[in-house]
Design a protein around this motif. Structure first.
Motif, PDB file in Angstrom:
ATOM      1  N   ILE A  84      -0.217   4.495  14.047  1.00 14.49           N
ATOM      2  CA  ILE A  84       0.344   5.516  13.597  1.00 14.49           C
ATOM      3  C   ILE A  84      -0.450   4.535  12.448  1.00 14.49           C
ATOM      4  O   ILE A  84       1.466   3.943  11.993  1.00 14.49           O
ATOM      5  N   ASP A  85      -0.926   4.435  11.948  1.00 13.85           N
ATOM      6  CA  ASP A  85      -0.484   3.089  10.741  1.00 13.85           C
ATOM      7  C   ASP A  85      -0.633   4.389   9.061  1.00 13.85           C
ATOM      8  O   ASP A  85      -1.466   4.965   8.691  1.00 13.85           O
ATOM      9  N   GLY A  86       0.463   4.131   8.638  1.00 11.54           N
ATOM     10  CA  GLY A  86       1.120   4.675   7.844  1.00 11.54           C
ATOM     11  C   GLY A  86       2.016   5.057   8.162  1.00 11.54           C
ATOM     12  O   GLY A  86       2.307   6.612   7.630  1.00 11.54           O
ATOM     13  N   THR A  87       3.341   4.436   8.555  1.00 16.08           N
ATOM     14  CA  THR A  87       4.319   5.204   9.308  1.00 16.08           C
ATOM     15  C   THR A  87       5.211   5.691   7.870  1.00 16.08           C
ATOM     16  O   THR A  87       5.658   6.459   8.417  1.00 16.08           O
ATOM     17  N   ARG A 187      -3.280   1.964  -3.908  1.00 18.09           N
ATOM     18  CA  ARG A 187      -1.718   1.745  -3.436  1.00 18.09           C
ATOM     19  C   ARG A 187      -1.896   3.020  -2.673  1.00 18.09           C
ATOM     20  O   ARG A 187      -1.366   3.641  -3.368  1.00 18.09           O
ATOM     21  N   GLY A 189      -0.505   3.563   1.323  1.00 16.41           N
ATOM     22  CA  GLY A 189       0.056   3.184   1.856  1.00 16.41           C
ATOM     23  C   GLY A 189      -0.449   3.098   3.709  1.00 16.41           C
ATOM     24  O   GLY A 189       0.272   3.080   4.735  1.00 16.41           O
ATOM     25  N   SER A 190      -1.696   2.986   3.602  1.00 11.69           N
ATOM     26  CA  SER A 190      -2.494   3.243   5.069  1.00 11.69           C
ATOM     27  C   SER A 190      -3.226   2.205   4.933  1.00 11.69           C
ATOM     28  O   SER A 190      -5.060   2.272   4.440  1.00 11.69           O
ATOM     29  N   ALA A 191      -3.487   1.067   5.509  1.00 10.06           N
ATOM     30  CA  ALA A 191      -3.845  -0.250   5.344  1.00 10.06           C
ATOM     31  C   ALA A 191      -5.620   0.447   5.621  1.00 10.06           C
ATOM     32  O   ALA A 191      -6.788   0.265   5.704  1.00 10.06           O
ATOM     33  N   GLU A 208      -4.309  -7.694   0.863  1.00  8.96           N
ATOM     34  CA  GLU A 208      -2.849  -7.412   1.003  1.00  8.96           C
ATOM     35  C   GLU A 208      -2.876  -9.172   1.593  1.00  8.96           C
ATOM     36  O   GLU A 208      -3.405  -9.707   2.328  1.00  8.96           O
TER      37      GLU A 208
HETATM   38  C1  IPD Z   1       1.159  -0.687   7.299  1.00 12.41           C
HETATM   39  C2  IPD Z   1       0.881   0.273   6.706  1.00 12.41           C
HETATM   40  C3  IPD Z   1       0.427  -0.516   5.368  1.00 12.41           C
HETATM   41  C4  IPD Z   1       1.273  -2.067   4.412  1.00 12.41           C
HETATM   42  C5  IPD Z   1       1.221  -2.526   5.359  1.00 12.41           C
HETATM   43  C6  IPD Z   1       1.662  -2.253   6.531  1.00 12.41           C
HETATM   44  P1  IPD Z   1       2.414   0.683   9.778  1.00 12.41           P
HETATM   45  O1  IPD Z   1       1.407  -0.623   8.348  1.00 12.41           O
HETATM   46  O2  IPD Z   1      -0.982  -0.009   6.400  1.00 12.41           O
HETATM   47  O3  IPD Z   1      -0.260  -0.174   4.083  1.00 12.41           O
HETATM   48  O4  IPD Z   1       1.241  -1.971   3.455  1.00 12.41           O
HETATM   49  O5  IPD Z   1       1.451  -3.692   6.188  1.00 12.41           O
HETATM   50  O6  IPD Z   1       2.187  -3.109   7.943  1.00 12.41           O
HETATM   51  O7  IPD Z   1       3.420  -0.352   9.830  1.00 12.41           O
HETATM   52  O8  IPD Z   1       2.182   1.998   8.961  1.00 12.41           O
HETATM   53  O9  IPD Z   1       1.651   0.779  11.498  1.00 12.41           O
END
Ligand code: IPD
Ligand code: CA
Ligand code: CA
Length: 263
Positions: A84-87, A187, A189-191, A208
């Motif tokens: 899950i990217d964007g936890t 922004r 919250g999910s790269a 980032e």
């Molecule tokens: C995060 C997200 C977020 C970014 C963080 C990552 P995660 O991944 O991609 O946008 O700013 O650097 O760690 O922890 O939700 O898998």
């Protein structure tokens, strides 16, 4: 070899969509704001099991695993997975999270897929074959980065969350510079999804300070196959065996950001 991946990701996403009582499933990994939920683990376990059954020799490098075999990257076929990217978004039901799966061969990403279950959008790319999005209605369309210059750009950034406290000021200084020199800034919250917005031309430049290979492995190929550029801040290639900075965009914006001396 790749055909089963999207289907598997859609199946795994049902675990995300069925989530309930997320607040009681949260664990803090290290320091504040570095969370993992029972759902991150469940999605990862599902993908490990299903990939392992189909490709027993593949090495799987997953964010929530303790024993990642980075040394295998040079020689083996490796799956680099963010379950899950964007936890943080997921915990808040912000509905902007994704599953990301990159496949490397000989240390190069050869396939990448990122699935956003909330919009039922699948972004994918295979090296040399272009980048695509599959919409909810099943239509598959090639995607391409934009041609905008920095002045007309929509910029996007990640904040390397607060558990990397020291990155706060330098991140927001760069973000402010982009805000002053582009149309606007976002922004998400999910790269992984940020990289898809660059690849599909909605966003023109993304940065980032520190991302891990599972955040950008799939996205890096999707961007390159969509005609974009993704490097570290100093212009050097991204590193799949350790975290690094990320500057991604269309060629014009990427060059302008590098030449600005701000990154
Ligand atoms: C995060 C997200 C977020 C970014 C963080 C990552 P995660 O991944 O991609 O946008 O700013 O650097 O760690 O922890 O939700 O898998
Ligand atoms: Ca991530
Ligand atoms: Ca994650």
């Amino acid at each position: 070899m790749y055909e089963f991946i999207p289907e598997l990701m859609r199946e795994a996403a049902k675990i995300m969509l069925s989530a309930h009582d997320i607040d009681n499933s949260i664990d803090s990994k290290s320091g504040d704001a570095n969370f993992v939920t029972a759902y991150d683990i469940a999605v990862q376990n599902f993908l490990y099991k299903e990939i392992g059954e189909r490709l027993p020799d593949a090495v799987i490098i997953g964010e929530e695993s303790d024993d990642n075999h980075m040394e295998a990257l040079a020689t083996k076929v490796c799956f680099i997975i963010d379950p899950i990217d964007g936890t943080t978004n997921f915990i808040h039901n912000y509905r902007t999270s994704a599953i990301s799966v990159g496949i490397t061969d000989g240390g190069r990403v050869v396939y990448g897929a990122i699935y956003n279950p909330y919009q039922n959008l699948l972004y994918f790319a295979e090296r040399g074959k272009g980048a695509f999005v599959e919409y909810a209605n099943g239509t598959v369309t090639p995607i391409r980065v934009s041609e905008r210059g920095l002045h007309d750009a929509l910029a996007c950034f990640g904040t390397s969350p607060y558990y990397r406290e020291e990155l706060g000021d330098i991140t927001f200084e760069r973000a402010k510079w982009l805000f002053m020199n582009t149309r606007d800034i976002r922004r998400s919250g999910s790269a992984a999804l940020d990289l898809c917005t660059v690849a599909s031309g909605a966003v023109d430049i993304f940065f980032e300070y520190r991302l891990s290979p599972w955040d950008f492995a799939a996205g890096s190929l999707i961007i390159e196959e969509a005609g974009g550029v993704i490097t570290q801040f100093d212009g050097s290639p991204v590193t799949l065996d350790k975290p690094c900075s990320i500057l991604a965009g269309n060629k014009t914006c990427h060059r302008a950001a590098m030449e600005s001396g701000r990154f």
